[in-house]
Design an enzyme around this catalytic site. Structure first.
Site, PDB file in Angstrom:
ATOM      1  N   TYR A 150      19.681  21.313  76.572  1.00  0.00           N
ATOM      2  CA  TYR A 150      20.685  21.933  75.352  1.00  0.00           C
ATOM      3  C   TYR A 150      20.454  23.337  75.130  1.00  0.00           C
ATOM      4  O   TYR A 150      21.329  24.053  75.252  1.00  0.00           O
ATOM      5  CB  TYR A 150      20.333  21.034  74.312  1.00  0.00           C
ATOM      6  CG  TYR A 150      21.118  21.454  73.003  1.00  0.00           C
ATOM      7  CD1 TYR A 150      22.454  21.301  72.837  1.00  0.00           C
ATOM      8  CD2 TYR A 150      20.351  21.979  72.139  1.00  0.00           C
ATOM      9  CE1 TYR A 150      23.036  21.699  71.496  1.00  0.00           C
ATOM     10  CE2 TYR A 150      20.899  22.464  70.640  1.00  0.00           C
ATOM     11  CZ  TYR A 150      22.095  22.399  70.678  1.00  0.00           C
ATOM     12  OH  TYR A 150      22.834  22.882  69.169  1.00  0.00           O
ATOM     13  N   ARG A 217      10.489  23.374  59.626  1.00  0.00           N
ATOM     14  CA  ARG A 217      11.878  23.839  60.141  1.00  0.00           C
ATOM     15  C   ARG A 217      12.652  24.904  59.165  1.00  0.00           C
ATOM     16  O   ARG A 217      11.984  24.996  57.983  1.00  0.00           O
ATOM     17  CB  ARG A 217      12.907  22.557  59.904  1.00  0.00           C
ATOM     18  CG  ARG A 217      12.567  21.379  61.181  1.00  0.00           C
ATOM     19  CD  ARG A 217      12.573  21.848  62.289  1.00  0.00           C
ATOM     20  NE  ARG A 217      12.273  20.942  63.701  1.00  0.00           N
ATOM     21  CZ  ARG A 217      11.180  20.666  63.955  1.00  0.00           C
ATOM     22  NH1 ARG A 217      10.083  21.800  63.875  1.00  0.00           N
ATOM     23  NH2 ARG A 217      10.706  20.082  65.111  1.00  0.00           N
TER      24      ARG A 217
HETATM   25  N1  LIG Z   1      24.054  21.287  62.828  1.00  0.00           N
HETATM   26  C1  LIG Z   1      22.969  22.025  63.237  1.00  0.00           C
HETATM   27  O1  LIG Z   1      21.885  22.068  62.586  1.00  0.00           O
HETATM   28  C2  LIG Z   1      23.242  23.004  64.255  1.00  0.00           C
HETATM   29  C3  LIG Z   1      22.046  23.860  64.680  1.00  0.00           C
HETATM   30  C4  LIG Z   1      22.387  24.666  65.725  1.00  0.00           C
HETATM   31  C5  LIG Z   1      23.508  24.942  66.233  1.00  0.00           C
HETATM   32  N2  LIG Z   1      24.538  24.043  65.930  1.00  0.00           N
HETATM   33  C6  LIG Z   1      25.804  24.022  66.668  1.00  0.00           C
HETATM   34  O2  LIG Z   1      26.816  24.386  65.919  1.00  0.00           O
HETATM   35  C7  LIG Z   1      27.930  23.530  66.436  1.00  0.00           C
HETATM   36  C8  LIG Z   1      28.472  22.340  65.613  1.00  0.00           C
HETATM   37  O3  LIG Z   1      27.639  21.400  65.682  1.00  0.00           O
HETATM   38  P1  LIG Z   1      27.550  20.295  64.284  1.00  0.00           P
HETATM   39  O4  LIG Z   1      26.303  20.107  63.684  1.00  0.00           O
HETATM   40  O5  LIG Z   1      28.789  20.486  63.444  1.00  0.00           O
HETATM   41  O6  LIG Z   1      27.931  18.964  65.187  1.00  0.00           O
HETATM   42  P2  LIG Z   1      29.152  17.835  65.123  1.00  0.00           P
HETATM   43  O7  LIG Z   1      28.920  17.010  66.113  1.00  0.00           O
HETATM   44  O8  LIG Z   1      29.424  17.409  63.780  1.00  0.00           O
HETATM   45  O9  LIG Z   1      30.271  18.978  65.634  1.00  0.00           O
HETATM   46  C9  LIG Z   1      30.798  19.117  66.998  1.00  0.00           C
HETATM   47  C10 LIG Z   1      32.090  18.773  67.158  1.00  0.00           C
HETATM   48  O10 LIG Z   1      32.694  19.197  68.640  1.00  0.00           O
HETATM   49  C11 LIG Z   1      33.453  18.262  68.866  1.00  0.00           C
HETATM   50  N3  LIG Z   1      33.308  18.046  70.455  1.00  0.00           N
HETATM   51  C12 LIG Z   1      32.207  17.564  71.202  1.00  0.00           C
HETATM   52  N4  LIG Z   1      32.352  17.624  72.710  1.00  0.00           N
HETATM   53  C13 LIG Z   1      33.656  18.108  72.659  1.00  0.00           C
HETATM   54  C14 LIG Z   1      34.445  18.168  73.799  1.00  0.00           C
HETATM   55  N5  LIG Z   1      33.963  18.182  75.126  1.00  0.00           N
HETATM   56  N6  LIG Z   1      35.609  18.827  73.572  1.00  0.00           N
HETATM   57  C15 LIG Z   1      36.192  18.836  72.181  1.00  0.00           C
HETATM   58  N7  LIG Z   1      35.331  18.722  71.270  1.00  0.00           N
HETATM   59  C16 LIG Z   1      34.216  18.158  71.379  1.00  0.00           C
HETATM   60  C17 LIG Z   1      32.887  16.905  68.270  1.00  0.00           C
HETATM   61  O11 LIG Z   1      34.060  15.848  68.166  1.00  0.00           O
HETATM   62  C18 LIG Z   1      32.633  17.409  66.883  1.00  0.00           C
HETATM   63  O12 LIG Z   1      33.611  17.336  65.855  1.00  0.00           O
HETATM   64  C19 LIG Z   1      27.525  22.898  67.838  1.00  0.00           C
HETATM   65  O13 LIG Z   1      27.996  23.956  68.869  1.00  0.00           O
HETATM   66  C20 LIG Z   1      26.023  22.954  67.709  1.00  0.00           C
HETATM   67  O14 LIG Z   1      25.415  22.961  68.808  1.00  0.00           O
HETATM   68  C21 LIG Z   1      24.426  23.010  65.190  1.00  0.00           C
END
Ligand SMILES: NC(=O)c1ccc[n+]([C@@H]2O[C@H](COP(=O)([O-])OP(=O)(O)OC[C@H]3O[C@@H](n4cnc5c(N)ncnc54)[C@H](O)[C@@H]3O)[C@@H](O)[C@H]2O)c1
Length: 313
Positions: A150, A217
């Site tokens: 990842y 964290r």
């Molecule tokens: N939550 C955290 O602490 C955190 C930390 C660092 C980075 N991120 C990044 O932030 C972003 C959002 O994360 P989040 O926490 O809101 O997670 P989340 O799972 O709630 O959001 C991800 C969204 O992407 C959609 N998705 C996944 N695969 C897909 C695909 N192939 N095509 C279309 N849509 C797709 C999912 O349905 C979901 O709505 C991600 O890129 C994640 O890597 C999150």
């Protein structure tokens, strides 16, 4: 402005969509609803006057280019991703298909349809490896390498962002998010320790801490993260920017703060540490302060209370 948000039905993406609409932007959401939920967008979707359109679409499908062409966005905020570190270890090919190939497909669509800028979402907790105590909080030029597929996929995308800028002038920012928490984070998911602990405490269920709880964290509140995206629409081009508080909070401290707010009286249950988990992390946010004018505005206790209010609802 016209903005396309991939992953806009997810935890962070849906908060971003709400803010973009509140500030008068026209928004298209592309999401396959694999971990996201239309419930997260229900407030915005109920208001017929808001310029929001939704396309259920996998970013690795061929329909992506048509969706970008139809939306005609000036900026694309790219949050759709396979976000589970352990899934990426179990199936690194699938992780790369979504996080790398899906993103490259999106970049191709962006350059064909005159998108000005892409705001990418990377993980400050996974791209720097395990920093030493002296390296904390870690800055963007930290030389560490990811310990998971990842983290590797997120890091690899930045090389494509550099290449697409060099080839086509497509501008970008890569927001390296710390541990984001807040309302709408799935308490049944793997990513959100605040939601998991909070949800279990409110139901008076046992809470398990993997290892002794000394691991740290950097917890950043979702509304503050949205502030960073809004600033990055216009500023901070062609670089990675850490979006965190710079402060370490141990998992035991987090447990104590949540127990205090909820009145939870049970002790934590301790279990063996999970392989591959970081011991300590915090992100230096100096560059975001300078280039985006961004600082986190929400104190941890305030953000935890707001998250618990949502979990109660
Ligand atoms: N939550 C955290 O602490 C955190 C930390 C660092 C980075 N991120 C990044 O932030 C972003 C959002 O994360 P989040 O926490 O809101 O997670 P989340 O799972 O709630 O959001 C991800 C969204 O992407 C959609 N998705 C996944 N695969 C897909 C695909 N192939 N095509 C279309 N849509 C797709 C999912 O349905 C979901 O709505 C991600 O890129 C994640 O890597 C999150």
């Amino acid at each position: 402005m016209r903005v396309l948000v991939t992953g806009g039905a997810g935890f962070i993406g849906s908060h971003l969509v709400d803010r973009l609409l509140a500030e008068g932007n026209e928004v298209t959401v592309v999401d396959d609803l694999s971990t996201g939920n239309l419930f997260n967008l229900q407030g915005a979707r109920r208001d017929p006057d808001l310029p929001l359109s939704f396309q259920r679409l996998d970013i690795i499908s061929t329909g992506l280019e048509r969706a970008v062409a139809k939306a005609g966005p000036e900026v694309v905020c790219h949050l759709a991703a396979q976000i589970d570190v352990r899934n990426s270890v179990a199936d690194p090919v699938r992780d790369a298909m979504i996080n790398v190939i899906g993103t490259v497909q999106l970049l191709e669509a962006c350059r064909h349809h005159d998108v000005r800028k892409v705001v990418f979402t990377t993980s400050g907790g996974c791209i720097y490896g395990e920093p030493t105590a002296a390296q904390l909080p870690v800055a963007e030029d930290h030389p560490g390498h990811p310990h998971s597929p990842y983290g590797a996929s997120k890091r690899g995308v930045e090389e494509y962002l550099h290449a697409f800028h060099a080839l086509y002038g497509l501008r970008w920012s890569s927001l390296a998010l710390a541990n984001v928490y807040g309302p709408r984070q799935d308490p049944a998911g793997e990513a959100g320790v605040v939601s998991i602990f909070g949800g279990r405490m409110l139901a008076d269920r046992d809470v398990t801490i993997y290892s002794d709880g000394g691991q740290t964290r950097d917890f950043v509140y979702v509304a503050d993260v949205v502030d960073a995206f809004m600033a990055a629409l216009h500023r901070g081009d062609n670089q990675r920017l850490n979006i965190g508080t710079g402060r370490e909070t141990s998992v035991s401290e987090l447990f104590a703060a949540l127990a205090d707010i909820t009145g939870y009286a049970k002790p934590a249950i301790h279990a063996a540490p999970r392989p591959g988990e970081l011991q300590r992390i915090a992100l230096d946010n100096g560059r975001a302060a300078e280039r985006l004018g961004w600082r986190p505005a929400t104190a941890l206790r305030e953000g935890l209370s707001a998250t618990l209010d949502w979990l109660r609802g």
